[in-house]
Design a protein around this motif. Structure first.
Motif, PDB file in Angstrom:
ATOM      1  N   ALA A  16      -1.957  -3.814  -8.024  1.00  0.00           N
ATOM      2  CA  ALA A  16      -1.163  -2.734  -7.609  1.00  0.00           C
ATOM      3  C   ALA A  16      -0.586  -2.839  -6.234  1.00  0.00           C
ATOM      4  O   ALA A  16      -0.835  -3.834  -5.533  1.00  0.00           O
ATOM      5  CB  ALA A  16      -2.109  -1.348  -7.813  1.00  0.00           C
ATOM      6  N   ILE A  17       0.064  -1.803  -5.964  1.00  0.00           N
ATOM      7  CA  ILE A  17       0.667  -1.734  -4.442  1.00  0.00           C
ATOM      8  C   ILE A  17       0.048  -0.466  -3.807  1.00  0.00           C
ATOM      9  O   ILE A  17      -0.184   0.455  -4.151  1.00  0.00           O
ATOM     10  CB  ILE A  17       2.206  -1.385  -4.634  1.00  0.00           C
ATOM     11  CG1 ILE A  17       2.878  -2.617  -5.383  1.00  0.00           C
ATOM     12  CG2 ILE A  17       2.738  -1.469  -3.474  1.00  0.00           C
ATOM     13  CD1 ILE A  17       4.358  -2.387  -5.699  1.00  0.00           C
ATOM     14  N   VAL A  18      -0.229  -0.535  -2.649  1.00  0.00           N
ATOM     15  CA  VAL A  18      -0.920   0.260  -1.572  1.00  0.00           C
ATOM     16  C   VAL A  18      -0.297   0.504  -0.481  1.00  0.00           C
ATOM     17  O   VAL A  18       0.168  -0.528   0.088  1.00  0.00           O
ATOM     18  CB  VAL A  18      -2.408   0.120  -1.493  1.00  0.00           C
ATOM     19  CG1 VAL A  18      -2.772  -1.047  -0.473  1.00  0.00           C
ATOM     20  CG2 VAL A  18      -3.076   1.466  -1.039  1.00  0.00           C
ATOM     21  N   GLN A  19      -0.085   1.620   0.211  1.00  0.00           N
ATOM     22  CA  GLN A  19       0.569   2.048   1.426  1.00  0.00           C
ATOM     23  C   GLN A  19      -0.421   2.719   2.404  1.00  0.00           C
ATOM     24  O   GLN A  19      -1.023   3.630   1.883  1.00  0.00           O
ATOM     25  CB  GLN A  19       1.933   3.129   1.105  1.00  0.00           C
ATOM     26  CG  GLN A  19       2.544   3.268   2.652  1.00  0.00           C
ATOM     27  CD  GLN A  19       3.893   3.924   2.183  1.00  0.00           C
ATOM     28  OE1 GLN A  19       4.581   3.581   1.313  1.00  0.00           O
ATOM     29  NE2 GLN A  19       4.272   5.085   2.896  1.00  0.00           N
ATOM     30  N   ILE A  20      -0.571   2.032   3.412  1.00  0.00           N
ATOM     31  CA  ILE A  20      -1.440   2.850   4.349  1.00  0.00           C
ATOM     32  C   ILE A  20      -0.575   3.336   5.631  1.00  0.00           C
ATOM     33  O   ILE A  20       0.185   2.646   6.237  1.00  0.00           O
ATOM     34  CB  ILE A  20      -2.495   1.669   5.147  1.00  0.00           C
ATOM     35  CG1 ILE A  20      -3.543   1.171   3.899  1.00  0.00           C
ATOM     36  CG2 ILE A  20      -3.402   2.332   6.136  1.00  0.00           C
ATOM     37  CD1 ILE A  20      -4.232   0.174   4.194  1.00  0.00           C
ATOM     38  N   ASN A  21      -0.753   4.582   5.794  1.00  0.00           N
ATOM     39  CA  ASN A  21       0.424   5.293   6.842  1.00  0.00           C
ATOM     40  C   ASN A  21      -0.357   5.259   7.995  1.00  0.00           C
ATOM     41  O   ASN A  21      -1.796   5.441   8.339  1.00  0.00           O
ATOM     42  CB  ASN A  21       0.535   6.538   6.307  1.00  0.00           C
ATOM     43  CG  ASN A  21       1.289   6.476   5.102  1.00  0.00           C
ATOM     44  OD1 ASN A  21       2.246   5.848   4.791  1.00  0.00           O
ATOM     45  ND2 ASN A  21       1.177   7.543   4.193  1.00  0.00           N
ATOM     46  N   SER A  61       4.008  -5.981   4.043  1.00  0.00           N
ATOM     47  CA  SER A  61       5.293  -5.414   4.532  1.00  0.00           C
ATOM     48  C   SER A  61       4.825  -4.557   5.599  1.00  0.00           C
ATOM     49  O   SER A  61       3.803  -3.834   5.307  1.00  0.00           O
ATOM     50  CB  SER A  61       6.303  -4.859   3.762  1.00  0.00           C
ATOM     51  OG  SER A  61       6.669  -5.865   2.686  1.00  0.00           O
ATOM     52  N   SER A  62       5.590  -4.423   6.602  1.00  0.00           N
ATOM     53  CA  SER A  62       5.171  -3.163   7.637  1.00  0.00           C
ATOM     54  C   SER A  62       6.661  -2.266   7.935  1.00  0.00           C
ATOM     55  O   SER A  62       7.657  -3.134   8.219  1.00  0.00           O
ATOM     56  CB  SER A  62       4.725  -3.474   9.013  1.00  0.00           C
ATOM     57  OG  SER A  62       5.450  -4.733   9.512  1.00  0.00           O
ATOM     58  N   PHE A  63       6.393  -1.093   8.285  1.00  0.00           N
ATOM     59  CA  PHE A  63       7.624  -0.303   8.550  1.00  0.00           C
ATOM     60  C   PHE A  63       7.500   0.588   9.562  1.00  0.00           C
ATOM     61  O   PHE A  63       6.066   0.954  10.088  1.00  0.00           O
ATOM     62  CB  PHE A  63       7.970   0.684   7.288  1.00  0.00           C
ATOM     63  CG  PHE A  63       8.779   1.719   7.311  1.00  0.00           C
ATOM     64  CD1 PHE A  63       8.641   2.652   8.040  1.00  0.00           C
ATOM     65  CD2 PHE A  63      10.205   1.380   7.413  1.00  0.00           C
ATOM     66  CE1 PHE A  63       9.814   4.095   8.211  1.00  0.00           C
ATOM     67  CE2 PHE A  63      11.098   2.284   7.633  1.00  0.00           C
ATOM     68  CZ  PHE A  63      10.876   3.634   7.894  1.00  0.00           C
ATOM     69  N   GLY A  71       4.422   4.637  10.797  1.00  0.00           N
ATOM     70  CA  GLY A  71       4.554   3.492  10.409  1.00  0.00           C
ATOM     71  C   GLY A  71       3.608   3.197   9.047  1.00  0.00           C
ATOM     72  O   GLY A  71       2.771   4.288   8.933  1.00  0.00           O
ATOM     73  N   TYR A  72       3.883   2.192   8.452  1.00  0.00           N
ATOM     74  CA  TYR A  72       3.082   2.035   7.229  1.00  0.00           C
ATOM     75  C   TYR A  72       2.893   0.615   7.131  1.00  0.00           C
ATOM     76  O   TYR A  72       3.794  -0.225   7.487  1.00  0.00           O
ATOM     77  CB  TYR A  72       3.443   2.696   6.163  1.00  0.00           C
ATOM     78  CG  TYR A  72       4.914   2.450   5.325  1.00  0.00           C
ATOM     79  CD1 TYR A  72       5.933   3.303   5.604  1.00  0.00           C
ATOM     80  CD2 TYR A  72       4.972   1.165   4.761  1.00  0.00           C
ATOM     81  CE1 TYR A  72       7.065   2.963   4.928  1.00  0.00           C
ATOM     82  CE2 TYR A  72       6.183   0.961   4.176  1.00  0.00           C
ATOM     83  CZ  TYR A  72       7.180   1.690   4.311  1.00  0.00           C
ATOM     84  OH  TYR A  72       8.307   1.266   3.626  1.00  0.00           O
ATOM     85  N   LEU A  73       1.641   0.100   6.622  1.00  0.00           N
ATOM     86  CA  LEU A  73       1.551  -1.207   6.037  1.00  0.00           C
ATOM     87  C   LEU A  73       1.557  -1.180   4.353  1.00  0.00           C
ATOM     88  O   LEU A  73       0.839  -0.275   3.796  1.00  0.00           O
ATOM     89  CB  LEU A  73       0.300  -1.530   6.396  1.00  0.00           C
ATOM     90  CG  LEU A  73      -0.087  -3.180   5.944  1.00  0.00           C
ATOM     91  CD1 LEU A  73       0.725  -3.984   6.581  1.00  0.00           C
ATOM     92  CD2 LEU A  73      -1.639  -3.235   6.380  1.00  0.00           C
ATOM     93  N   LEU A  74       2.332  -2.025   3.631  1.00  0.00           N
ATOM     94  CA  LEU A  74       2.361  -1.826   2.392  1.00  0.00           C
ATOM     95  C   LEU A  74       1.954  -3.272   2.007  1.00  0.00           C
ATOM     96  O   LEU A  74       2.290  -4.349   2.463  1.00  0.00           O
ATOM     97  CB  LEU A  74       4.062  -2.087   1.994  1.00  0.00           C
ATOM     98  CG  LEU A  74       3.999  -1.675   0.451  1.00  0.00           C
ATOM     99  CD1 LEU A  74       3.909  -0.149   0.068  1.00  0.00           C
ATOM    100  CD2 LEU A  74       5.803  -1.957   0.123  1.00  0.00           C
ATOM    101  N   LEU A  75       1.073  -3.255   0.913  1.00  0.00           N
ATOM    102  CA  LEU A  75       0.395  -4.436   0.387  1.00  0.00           C
ATOM    103  C   LEU A  75       0.776  -4.459  -1.081  1.00  0.00           C
ATOM    104  O   LEU A  75       0.494  -3.552  -1.845  1.00  0.00           O
ATOM    105  CB  LEU A  75      -1.255  -4.427   0.753  1.00  0.00           C
ATOM    106  CG  LEU A  75      -1.695  -4.295   2.059  1.00  0.00           C
ATOM    107  CD1 LEU A  75      -1.960  -3.104   2.750  1.00  0.00           C
ATOM    108  CD2 LEU A  75      -2.987  -4.938   2.132  1.00  0.00           C
ATOM    109  N   GLN A  76       1.284  -5.707  -1.362  1.00  0.00           N
ATOM    110  CA  GLN A  76       1.779  -5.684  -2.793  1.00  0.00           C
ATOM    111  C   GLN A  76       0.758  -6.672  -3.598  1.00  0.00           C
ATOM    112  O   GLN A  76      -0.010  -7.490  -2.946  1.00  0.00           O
ATOM    113  CB  GLN A  76       3.246  -6.230  -2.856  1.00  0.00           C
ATOM    114  CG  GLN A  76       4.026  -5.414  -2.032  1.00  0.00           C
ATOM    115  CD  GLN A  76       5.754  -5.784  -2.298  1.00  0.00           C
ATOM    116  OE1 GLN A  76       6.162  -5.440  -3.260  1.00  0.00           O
ATOM    117  NE2 GLN A  76       5.968  -6.224  -1.370  1.00  0.00           N
TER     118      GLN A  76
END
Lengths: 111, 116
Positions: A16-21, A61-63, A71-76
């Motif tokens: 899955a994909i997860v986003q950490i804010n 990815s990081s935003f 900001g967030y970190l996205l793990l795919q």
């Protein structure tokens, strides 16, 4: 003072994909970093954003939005080995550069 | 390259005892840091040194002293240990490449300190 907020725990399934804010309140902000730490280990660098936008490094990815202090970190394509703690950290200049860390988000990846 | 090396890895102290945590880096970095990590509280900056000969307080400096002995070495001293100082201590170093390049922080393996 400086403060950072991130969720304490996130759970996701393998693949899955997860986003950490991460939201922050700081003075002298220069950039936002992300670090990964496995149990019993040392933190290791993942990414750094100084400008608004998305930075991609492989599955991670990081935003950053400076105007929103967010900001967030996205793990795919999550893998079991991604189970770890993830810390956002702000680089600030308050008369000298230093890096302040958030409390961390524990990511659990389930099969 | 060993990176950042810190000693000791484990230590048990009695309340009131003193000790020094040693740290050395072989990456020729100007900046060095001491963080402590407690469960649920992330990494908190104790002291940092932006360059040889300078040291500055971080978020939680009380009860600690530091010495930047030379460019390679940055030690942390507990003069009179207290149970509240039971923690995992990380030494770290970085080189600032520029405002937009950030500064990757390299950590040592950690020192587990228990004060009883």
């Amino acid at each position: 003072g400086q403060s950072l907020e991130q969720p304490s725990e996130v759970t996701a399934v393998e693949g899955a994909i997860v986003q950490i804010n991460c939201t922050y309140q700081t003075s002298g902000f220069y950039g936002l970093s992300w670090y990964q730490q496995h149990d019993g280990g040392a933190p290791t660098f993942l990414s750094y954003n100084a400008l608004d936008g998305l930075e991609e490094t492989g599955r991670f990815s990081s935003f950053l939005s400076r105007s929103d202090s967010y900001g967030y970190l996205l793990l795919q394509e999550l893998q079991m080995k991604d189970s770890a703690s993830y810390f956002c950290a702000v680089r600030v200049d308050t008369g000298g550069f230093k890096t302040i860390f958030g409390a961390g988000t524990r990511l659990f990846v389930k099969a | 390259n060993a990176g950042v090396t810190q000693t000791p890895k484990f230590q048990v102290l009695k309340t009131g005892q003193s000790m020094t945590l040693q740290c050395a880096q072989d990456m020729n970095h100007n900046s060095m840091y001491w963080y402590r990590q407690d469960p649920g509280m992330g990494l908190r900056l104790i002291y940092y040194s932006a360059s040889e000969g300078t040291t500055d307080k971080g978020e939680v400096p009380n009860g600690y002293n530091v010495s930047r002995l030379n460019k390679r070495e940055f030690s942390l001293r507990l003069e009179s240990a207290a149970p509240s100082q039971t923690s995992v201590y990380f030494c770290a170093s970085s080189e600032v490449k520029g405002t937009y390049s950030g500064n990757t922080i390299y950590f040592g393996e950690g020192s587990w300190l228990t004060v009883v």
